[in-house]
Design a protein around this motif. Structure first.
Motif, PDB file in Angstrom:
ATOM      1  N   VAL A 162      44.096  31.307  54.806  1.00 28.84           N
ATOM      2  CA  VAL A 162      45.149  32.236  54.416  1.00 28.84           C
ATOM      3  C   VAL A 162      45.614  31.859  53.017  1.00 28.84           C
ATOM      4  N   PRO A 163      45.512  32.790  52.083  1.00 31.47           N
ATOM      5  CA  PRO A 163      45.932  32.464  50.712  1.00 31.47           C
ATOM      6  C   PRO A 163      47.443  32.319  50.619  1.00 31.47           C
ATOM      7  N   ASP A 164      47.867  31.475  49.685  1.00 34.82           N
ATOM      8  CA  ASP A 164      49.299  31.367  49.410  1.00 34.82           C
ATOM      9  C   ASP A 164      49.761  32.683  48.825  1.00 34.82           C
ATOM     10  N   GLU A 165      50.957  33.076  49.176  1.00 36.02           N
ATOM     11  CA  GLU A 165      51.498  34.324  48.664  1.00 36.02           C
ATOM     12  C   GLU A 165      52.995  34.157  48.478  1.00 36.02           C
ATOM     13  N   THR A 166      53.546  35.005  47.708  1.00 38.38           N
ATOM     14  CA  THR A 166      54.992  35.013  47.569  1.00 38.38           C
ATOM     15  C   THR A 166      55.569  35.655  48.809  1.00 38.38           C
ATOM     16  N   PRO A 167      56.497  34.951  49.479  1.00 38.72           N
ATOM     17  CA  PRO A 167      57.086  35.567  50.667  1.00 38.72           C
ATOM     18  C   PRO A 167      57.717  36.910  50.324  1.00 38.72           C
TER      19      PRO A 167
END
Length: 164
Positions: free
Chosen positions: A73-78
């Motif tokens: 799962v890629p990091d993303e901005t919440p």
């Protein structure tokens, strides 16, 4: 978040797909422990004991599968303001964090066979709904699809014993 035990209500404030998968890890860990305790509590009832042992084993396997999924799962901005994130957060709040009505309420409340089966059914139903909503966020994923299919089987297995 390094340990699934550390996930709490505050983690849902800044919900992201990664946080949702971390929550799924926590859910599976809690479910496994619940089923282990229920297998011991109902050890004299062969049907329940075997059902809860199998569910505990499956929850442990799901936890490992979600950990594997988490690595991809890629990091993303919440983004807690989108509708889908809001639905996922609402589902988690109502099903997992409500101490009175949620699946995390005290195991000491489980006295009868029916209580145990109802709790198992509620946990499986809540998990299935959460994971289906998570799939809407992530998209089609073979690991998540496999877990969802097994959760459906769990619901059917619990329902079968509940109805007999």
């Amino acid at each position: 978040m390094s340990d699934a035990h550390e996930f709490d209500l505050e983690d849902l404030e800044e919900l992201s797909v990664k946080r949702a998968v971390e929550f799924a890890i926590t859910t599976e860990e809690l479910g496994g422990k619940l089923y282990e305790r229920l297998a011991v509590r109902f050890e004299d009832d062969e049907v329940l004991r075997d059902l809860f042992r199998q569910l505990a084993e499956d929850e442990e396997a799901h936890e490992k599968q979600f950990r594997a999924l988490l690595e991809h799962v890629p990091d993303e901005t919440p983004n807690s303001h989108t509708e889908r994130h809001g639905i996922l957060k609402a589902w988690a709040l109502s099903q997992f964090f409500s101490s009175r009505d949620g699946v995390r309420r005290s195991v000491s409340d489980i006295v009868t066979r029916e209580d145990a089966l109802q709790r198992a059914f509620e946990l499986e139903q809540a998990s299935l709904g959460f994971y289906q909503t998570l799939r809407e966020l992530i998209g089609e994923d073979p690991i998540l699809n496999a877990i969802i299919n097994i959760e459906k089987q769990h619901l059917l297995a619990v329902m079968k014993v509940l109805l007999t």
